[in-house]
Design a protein around this motif. Structure first.
Motif, mmCIF file in Angstrom:
data_model
loop_
_atom_site.group_PDB
_atom_site.id
_atom_site.type_symbol
_atom_site.label_atom_id
_atom_site.label_comp_id
_atom_site.label_asym_id
_atom_site.label_seq_id
_atom_site.Cartn_x
_atom_site.Cartn_y
_atom_site.Cartn_z
ATOM 1 N N LEU A 155 9.407 -5.478 4.771
ATOM 2 C CA LEU A 155 8.472 -4.352 4.823
ATOM 3 C C LEU A 155 8.587 -3.591 6.132
ATOM 4 C CD1 LEU A 155 5.356 -6.063 3.218
ATOM 5 C CD2 LEU A 155 6.786 -4.292 2.197
ATOM 6 N N LEU A 156 8.872 -4.287 7.199
ATOM 7 C CA LEU A 156 9.077 -3.611 8.486
ATOM 8 C C LEU A 156 10.316 -2.724 8.433
ATOM 9 C CD1 LEU A 156 8.106 -3.253 11.398
ATOM 10 C CD2 LEU A 156 9.527 -5.223 12.027
ATOM 11 N N ILE A 157 11.363 -3.198 7.766
ATOM 12 C CA ILE A 157 12.568 -2.377 7.584
ATOM 13 C C ILE A 157 12.228 -1.123 6.780
ATOM 14 C CG2 ILE A 157 14.842 -2.309 6.491
ATOM 15 C CD1 ILE A 157 15.134 -5.279 7.143
ATOM 16 N N ASP A 158 11.432 -1.276 5.728
ATOM 17 C CA ASP A 158 11.011 -0.121 4.927
ATOM 18 C C ASP A 158 10.236 0.881 5.778
ATOM 19 O OD1 ASP A 158 12.155 -1.476 2.879
ATOM 20 O OD2 ASP A 158 10.297 -1.927 1.809
ATOM 21 N N THR A 159 9.361 0.381 6.616
ATOM 22 C CA THR A 159 8.585 1.271 7.494
ATOM 23 C C THR A 159 9.496 2.069 8.403
ATOM 24 O OG1 THR A 159 6.777 -0.354 7.465
ATOM 25 C CG2 THR A 159 6.699 1.351 9.159
ATOM 26 N N ILE A 160 10.468 1.396 8.983
ATOM 27 C CA ILE A 160 11.401 2.073 9.900
ATOM 28 C C ILE A 160 12.194 3.137 9.157
ATOM 29 C CG2 ILE A 160 13.436 1.739 11.351
ATOM 30 C CD1 ILE A 160 12.326 -1.045 12.020
ATOM 31 N N MET A 161 12.643 2.809 7.923
ATOM 32 C CA MET A 161 13.431 3.766 7.149
ATOM 33 C C MET A 161 12.613 5.013 6.823
ATOM 34 S SD MET A 161 15.516 1.307 4.509
ATOM 35 C CE MET A 161 16.078 2.725 3.590
ATOM 36 N N VAL A 163 10.002 6.232 8.308
ATOM 37 C CA VAL A 163 9.658 7.003 9.506
ATOM 38 C C VAL A 163 10.892 7.688 10.090
ATOM 39 C CG1 VAL A 163 8.779 6.827 11.870
ATOM 40 C CG2 VAL A 163 7.643 5.594 10.023
ATOM 41 N N ALA A 164 12.044 7.015 10.024
ATOM 42 C CA ALA A 164 13.240 7.516 10.707
ATOM 43 C C ALA A 164 13.979 8.601 9.927
ATOM 44 C CB ALA A 164 14.191 6.350 10.977
ATOM 45 N N ILE A 165 13.879 8.608 8.598
ATOM 46 C CA ILE A 165 14.629 9.576 7.785
ATOM 47 C C ILE A 165 13.729 10.774 7.505
ATOM 48 C CG2 ILE A 165 15.807 9.947 5.599
ATOM 49 C CD1 ILE A 165 16.477 6.951 5.635
ATOM 50 N N PRO A 166 14.069 11.941 8.010
ATOM 51 C CA PRO A 166 13.163 13.108 7.923
ATOM 52 C C PRO A 166 12.711 13.438 6.511
ATOM 53 C CG PRO A 166 14.971 13.555 9.434
ATOM 54 C CD PRO A 166 15.295 12.263 8.758
ATOM 55 N N ARG A 167 13.629 13.428 5.545
ATOM 56 C CA ARG A 167 13.266 13.839 4.195
ATOM 57 C C ARG A 167 12.257 12.876 3.579
ATOM 58 N NH1 ARG A 167 12.046 18.159 1.746
ATOM 59 N NH2 ARG A 167 11.721 17.707 -0.449
ATOM 60 N N MET A 168 12.479 11.572 3.755
ATOM 61 C CA MET A 168 11.540 10.597 3.205
ATOM 62 C C MET A 168 10.206 10.656 3.941
ATOM 63 S SD MET A 168 13.494 7.190 1.909
ATOM 64 C CE MET A 168 14.159 6.681 3.473
ATOM 65 N N ARG A 169 10.260 10.885 5.239
ATOM 66 C CA ARG A 169 9.012 10.999 6.003
ATOM 67 C C ARG A 169 8.200 12.193 5.519
ATOM 68 N NH1 ARG A 169 11.154 11.257 10.702
ATOM 69 N NH2 ARG A 169 11.016 13.501 11.028
ATOM 70 N N ALA A 243 16.068 -1.305 -1.579
ATOM 71 C CA ALA A 243 17.306 -0.745 -2.135
ATOM 72 C C ALA A 243 17.075 0.670 -2.659
ATOM 73 C CB ALA A 243 17.828 -1.649 -3.247
ATOM 74 N N THR A 244 15.917 0.906 -3.278
ATOM 75 C CA THR A 244 15.597 2.253 -3.758
ATOM 76 C C THR A 244 15.470 3.225 -2.586
ATOM 77 O OG1 THR A 244 14.405 1.272 -5.613
ATOM 78 C CG2 THR A 244 14.006 3.594 -5.167
ATOM 79 N N LEU A 245 14.864 2.784 -1.505
ATOM 80 C CA LEU A 245 14.753 3.635 -0.316
ATOM 81 C C LEU A 245 16.126 3.960 0.257
ATOM 82 C CD1 LEU A 245 11.681 2.121 1.575
ATOM 83 C CD2 LEU A 245 11.798 4.302 0.371
ATOM 84 N N ILE A 246 17.024 2.993 0.217
ATOM 85 C CA ILE A 246 18.385 3.241 0.715
ATOM 86 C C ILE A 246 19.059 4.330 -0.125
ATOM 87 C CG2 ILE A 246 20.674 2.217 0.979
ATOM 88 C CD1 ILE A 246 19.287 -0.427 1.672
ATOM 89 N N LEU A 247 18.890 4.255 -1.458
ATOM 90 C CA LEU A 247 19.455 5.305 -2.317
ATOM 91 C C LEU A 247 18.809 6.651 -2.026
ATOM 92 C CD1 LEU A 247 19.850 3.602 -5.824
ATOM 93 C CD2 LEU A 247 21.616 4.117 -4.130
ATOM 94 N N SER A 252 19.198 12.114 0.065
ATOM 95 C CA SER A 252 18.628 13.190 0.875
ATOM 96 C C SER A 252 19.681 13.977 1.642
ATOM 97 C CB SER A 252 17.597 12.618 1.864
ATOM 98 O OG SER A 252 18.230 11.777 2.823
ATOM 99 N N SER A 253 20.868 13.398 1.763
ATOM 100 C CA SER A 253 21.941 14.094 2.484
ATOM 101 C C SER A 253 22.778 14.986 1.572
ATOM 102 C CB SER A 253 22.854 13.068 3.171
ATOM 103 O OG SER A 253 23.494 12.237 2.208
ATOM 104 N N LEU A 254 22.463 15.013 0.272
ATOM 105 C CA LEU A 254 23.231 15.841 -0.654
ATOM 106 C C LEU A 254 22.955 17.324 -0.386
ATOM 107 C CD1 LEU A 254 25.079 15.921 -3.165
ATOM 108 C CD2 LEU A 254 23.005 15.901 -4.566
ATOM 109 N N GLU A 255 24.026 18.083 -0.201
ATOM 110 C CA GLU A 255 23.882 19.510 0.095
ATOM 111 C C GLU A 255 23.477 20.276 -1.160
ATOM 112 O OE1 GLU A 255 27.453 20.957 1.808
ATOM 113 O OE2 GLU A 255 27.298 19.733 3.631
#
Length: 551
Positions: A155-161, A163-169, A243-247, A252-255
């Motif tokens: 869950l801590l990894i999920d929190t970091i992801m 917060v760190a990825i602008p589109r998901m944030r 894993a869903t967050l990773i996808l 989010s990087s798709l142009e």
């Protein structure tokens, strides 16, 4: 033989199994002394340090290990942690209810641009962790602490992801960030709580029974087993969500072509793109721009490809397309959200982008409802309408059924697990394009939320909006209706409603039925050819009379 009380045993006593019943000087038996007499009697040289016969109950001052008084609840620290866990559960439940309501009706300040299913799922997981901690509070175990610690790390990894990825944030907003951070903190709290209870249990056993109990009852072993199995399920759920967050991070990087434009008071953004250059006719006026409104899938999924081919062939000079809220690159809108609200969002996005029209509206399926409302609200700026197997307002009940709504909600709730998306990416080679706007787009939480929003208000807000639009629709607008031959033959009601849509204006150019075409007519060669032909006729404005064809 010397007895416990300093007297000798007789031969008869030895024959009776070594009875140590005390006797007086005459050899008569007497009752053993009371505990007070035993403690006050003076010892002699014949007394043993540890008596061979059990002493009176609890003569050493310790309790039996099974005594209910031997409990970690004797410590105020343990009781405080239990009360704290219950308070956290109440807070989590209230937040859970608020997030559940926000899926259907967005409270002020609580709308997220994402689906809203992720924060709901994290809160559900948090409540589950607290329930396990409370139910198995008095049965601490190393397995429980280890599994809860693993869950806290995930869950801590999920929190970091997030917060760190602008589109998901941006999509999750503060409710999503707060939900996953709260889940991480609760997991750590449960680890500490289990450890403190284990310490308290040991302390009380040593204090009240003389030693720490190393054995467990069958009930305690079953409690440990069930708690561990539940925690393993929670870990699997958290790993799938990660894993869903990773996808999502990769997607989010798709142009994209075009841009995202903030609408509705900057509450959310929609994707708008225009291809080609605006041209002018001989009178110095701008030629019409084709405005694409997709049906039940994102515009980029085949439909826009047909428009691009028409542009390359020179049939049209310019076209624009957009994604309704929740589709492809667009954010989810606050709930409730109707077709008229989508039309207003499109109007605002076009105005912000500086697009003026005039417009030829090309739409399919449910998108035809949006286009018709848009047309009625921009009467003077519409040069033509082309409806491709459109949905009639009298058939909105088909997408508004409670069963469909419940299924959409259910799929939305489990969408953060990403079971189909994760396995599709690993085993079926699904790409970012597939997940964002292609064949796997329907599996995403945003798409499901958009479909659910359409379902909730189809028979109320949306139907009222399109019925009102029909009464104020300009009768002079050129109209083309192209229907699916498969849909028309299979469904007589659909056939009648297609015919009814040919009279929404008084300037019908043609009504065509493409025999072997499915609902998505452009997926067949004949359908694409006919669509491009009719679009060219609207652009050239060659036909002024009604013509009905069947192909």
């Amino acid at each position: 033989m010397v007895s416990l009380w300093g007297s000798k045993t007789t031969d008869e006593e030895q024959e009776d199994g070594g009875s140590t019943t005390p006797r007086d000087a005459e050899g008569n038996s007497r009752a053993p002394p009371s505990r007070r007499e035993y403690e006050r009697r003076e010892a002699n040289e014949r007394d043993r340090l540890l008596p061979a016969q059990p002493r009176p109950p609890h003569a050493d001052g310790y309790l039996d290990p099974d005594d209910p008084a031997v409990s970690p609840y004797n410590l105020w620290t343990v009781r405080f942690l239990r009360y704290l866990a219950i308070m956290f559960l109440i807070i989590t439940f209230l937040w859970w209810v608020l997030l559940l309501v926000s899926i259907f009706i967005s409270p002020p300040g609580l709308h997220t641009r994402g689906s809203g299913f992720f924060d709901f799922s994290y809160t559900t997981l948090t409540a589950g962790m607290l329930l396990v901690s409370i139910f198995f509070f008095s049965a601490p175990s190393l397995a429980m602490r280890v599994s809860m610690a693993i869950l806290a790390v995930v869950l801590l990894i999920d929190t970091i992801m997030i917060v760190a990825i602008p589109r998901m944030r941006l999509e999750e907003g503060w409710p999503g960030i707060a939900s996953v951070a709260w889940a991480s903190l609760i997991a750590l709290f449960c680890v500490v709580t289990d450890r403190v209870v284990a310490w308290g249990k040991k302390e009380e056993e040593e204090r009240l029974t003389g030693r720490a109990e190393t054995r467990r009852t069958l009930r305690e072993w079953l409690a440990v087993l069930f708690a561990t199995l539940i925690m393993i399920v929670y870990i699997i759920i958290a790993v799938l969500m990660t894993a869903t967050l990773i996808l999502r991070a990769r997607d989010s990087s798709l142009e994209m072509d075009g841009e995202r434009i903030l609408v509705d008071g900057d509450k959310y953004s929609v994707h708008l793109a225009c291809i080609g250059n605006a041209t002018k006719n001989g009178d110095g006026k701008l030629n019409p721009t084709v405005l694409i409104e997709a049906g039940e899938n994102p515009s980029e999924y085949d439909f826009e490809h047909w428009a691009y081919s028409s542009w390359e062939n020179g049939t049209i000079d310019r076209y624009c397309y957009w994604d309704r809220p929740g589709y492809a690159w667009s954010d989810n809108a606050p709930s409730p959200h109707s077709a008229g609200m989508s039309a207003d969002a499109l109007s605002e996005a076009l105005a912000v982008a500086g697009e003026e029209g005039p417009w030829i509206l090309v739409s399919a399926g449910y998108g035809s409802i949006v286009s018709r409302i848009f047309s009625a609200r921009h009467v003077r700026n519409i040069a033509g309408i082309m409806l491709i197997d459109p949905l009639h307002e009298d058939l909105l009940h088909r997408i508004a059924s409670p069963t469909r709504g419940f299924l959409l909600w259910s799929w939305g709730i489990i969408s953060p697990l990403g079971i189909q998306r994760n396995f599709g990416a690993i085993f079926n080679g699904r790409t970012r394009e597939d997940r964002v706007y292609g064949r796997s787009a329907y599996q995403g939480g945003k798409f499901i939320k958009a479909q659910l929003q359409e379902n909730l208000v189809a028979e109320s807000l949306t139907k009222n909006e399109v019925v009102s639009a029909r009464t104020i629709q300009s009768p002079d607008v050129p109209l083309v209706v192209i229907s699916s031959g498969i849909s028309v033959r299979r469904d007589e009601e659909w056939n009648r409603k297609q015919k009814d849509l040919t009279i929404i204006t008084d300037n019908l150019i043609s009504w065509d039925i493409v025999n072997k075409a499915p609902h998505e007519v452009w997926k067949t060669f004949d359908g694409r050819q006919l669509m491009e032909k009719r679009l060219g006729e609207i652009v050239d404005a060659k036909y002024k009379s009604v013509e009905v064809d069947s192909e």
